[in-house]
Design a protein around this motif. Sequence first.
Motif, PDB file in Angstrom:
ATOM      1  N   LEU A 295     -73.503 -66.924  76.824  1.00  0.00           N
ATOM      2  CA  LEU A 295     -72.973 -67.616  77.997  1.00  0.00           C
ATOM      3  C   LEU A 295     -73.089 -69.128  77.894  1.00  0.00           C
ATOM      4  O   LEU A 295     -72.597 -69.846  78.773  1.00  0.00           O
ATOM      5  N   ALA A 296     -73.737 -69.624  76.831  1.00  0.00           N
ATOM      6  CA  ALA A 296     -73.864 -71.069  76.668  1.00  0.00           C
ATOM      7  C   ALA A 296     -72.501 -71.730  76.461  1.00  0.00           C
ATOM      8  O   ALA A 296     -72.306 -72.893  76.816  1.00  0.00           O
ATOM      9  N   ASP A 297     -71.552 -70.982  75.880  1.00  0.00           N
ATOM     10  CA  ASP A 297     -70.172 -71.474  75.758  1.00  0.00           C
ATOM     11  C   ASP A 297     -69.566 -71.492  77.157  1.00  0.00           C
ATOM     12  O   ASP A 297     -69.536 -70.467  77.839  1.00  0.00           O
ATOM     13  N   PRO A 298     -69.068 -72.638  77.631  1.00  0.00           N
ATOM     14  CA  PRO A 298     -68.570 -72.726  79.006  1.00  0.00           C
ATOM     15  C   PRO A 298     -67.261 -71.989  79.261  1.00  0.00           C
ATOM     16  O   PRO A 298     -66.864 -71.817  80.417  1.00  0.00           O
ATOM     17  N   ARG A 299     -66.565 -71.543  78.199  1.00  0.00           N
ATOM     18  CA  ARG A 299     -65.283 -70.842  78.404  1.00  0.00           C
ATOM     19  C   ARG A 299     -65.523 -69.528  79.125  1.00  0.00           C
ATOM     20  O   ARG A 299     -66.470 -68.799  78.857  1.00  0.00           O
ATOM     21  N   ARG A 300     -64.624 -69.229  80.073  1.00  0.00           N
ATOM     22  CA  ARG A 300     -64.720 -67.987  80.823  1.00  0.00           C
ATOM     23  C   ARG A 300     -63.364 -67.296  80.851  1.00  0.00           C
ATOM     24  O   ARG A 300     -62.337 -67.966  80.960  1.00  0.00           O
ATOM     25  N   PRO A 301     -63.346 -65.961  80.707  1.00  0.00           N
ATOM     26  CA  PRO A 301     -64.547 -65.137  80.578  1.00  0.00           C
ATOM     27  C   PRO A 301     -65.229 -65.351  79.239  1.00  0.00           C
ATOM     28  O   PRO A 301     -64.576 -65.676  78.237  1.00  0.00           O
ATOM     29  N   ALA A 302     -66.556 -65.198  79.248  1.00  0.00           N
ATOM     30  CA  ALA A 302     -67.283 -65.256  77.990  1.00  0.00           C
ATOM     31  C   ALA A 302     -66.758 -64.150  77.081  1.00  0.00           C
ATOM     32  O   ALA A 302     -66.308 -63.104  77.549  1.00  0.00           O
ATOM     33  N   ASN A 303     -66.814 -64.374  75.786  1.00  0.00           N
ATOM     34  CA  ASN A 303     -66.255 -63.412  74.844  1.00  0.00           C
ATOM     35  C   ASN A 303     -67.214 -63.273  73.669  1.00  0.00           C
ATOM     36  O   ASN A 303     -67.462 -64.242  72.954  1.00  0.00           O
ATOM     37  N   THR A 304     -67.752 -62.080  73.469  1.00  0.00           N
ATOM     38  CA  THR A 304     -68.754 -61.907  72.420  1.00  0.00           C
ATOM     39  C   THR A 304     -68.148 -61.967  71.019  1.00  0.00           C
ATOM     40  O   THR A 304     -68.826 -62.366  70.071  1.00  0.00           O
TER      41      THR A 304
END
Length: 294
Positions: free
Chosen positions: A148-157
């Motif tokens: 979740l540290a990446d600010p892009r949403r939705p988060a993508n694993t």
Amino acid sequence: MDPRTEIRDFLRSRRARITPERAGLPAYGGNRRVKGLRREEVALLAGVSVDYYVRMERGSLAGASDGVLDALAAALQLDEAERDHLFHLARRSKAPGGPRRRKPAVTVRSTLRQVLDAISDAPAWIGNGRYDVLAMNELARALYSPVLADPRRPANTARFVYLHPEAARDFFVDYDHVARGVAAKLRMEAGRNPHDEELIALVGEMSTRSELFRQRWASQDVRLHRSGRKRMHHPVVGQLDLDVESLDLPAEPGLHLNVYTAPAGTPAADGLALLASWAATRQTSATELEAHDG
């Protein structure tokens, strides 16, 4: 993701991995020019003519019956995921074309969010076949804080695994296994939903930016979402060896619920308890900060 190219590359890759000995065929001559089985050997094993198999391997599965596809799957010794993928490709071949389309944004129903919040002792989250993280309970947010540290949403694993490899290697103890699984499951999803604009964009982005993803994607491997074991190293509580249950949600096609647990009395169970304590402290601090700002 052209259907004919997908069919051709998939069948060739599966044929190349099987030796005549493994297929129960005599290997005449010691200098074979092809890796794996010859086309005529696959045709023999599948009970079809050589010309018919050649047409299939060139990308035409439109006229293939379920019986022929089953025979082909048996000849190529496909596993469950590979067989499903072959049938997905055949259905696409029978109904080719169709414009790329952007699927409507998926909204997780409030009752499903209530289910997530009711699971208080285990990290739980809902995702789709593109590896988008659509909803999480508090413990899952704590567990997946590196993602979740990446600010892009939705988060993508998937994006985390391939585009943030240093952080992903720190987080996933079995990084190489996880990376292979992610690419294989994305290819499986591409077989099911070939016109998913978001999926096409995700695959394109990772192919452009990650050499490892290009290699994994080119392998043509496919895999189903399964339950199993996942080992993670959390930056606060250390290593967690967790059992993962991935459950399809029949009322929400394409979505699945992932729940992480550990047997009582194990170090992983103690780690989850510590993680829950850290999450509660973090949530309390955030609430106090909001009240102060207000």
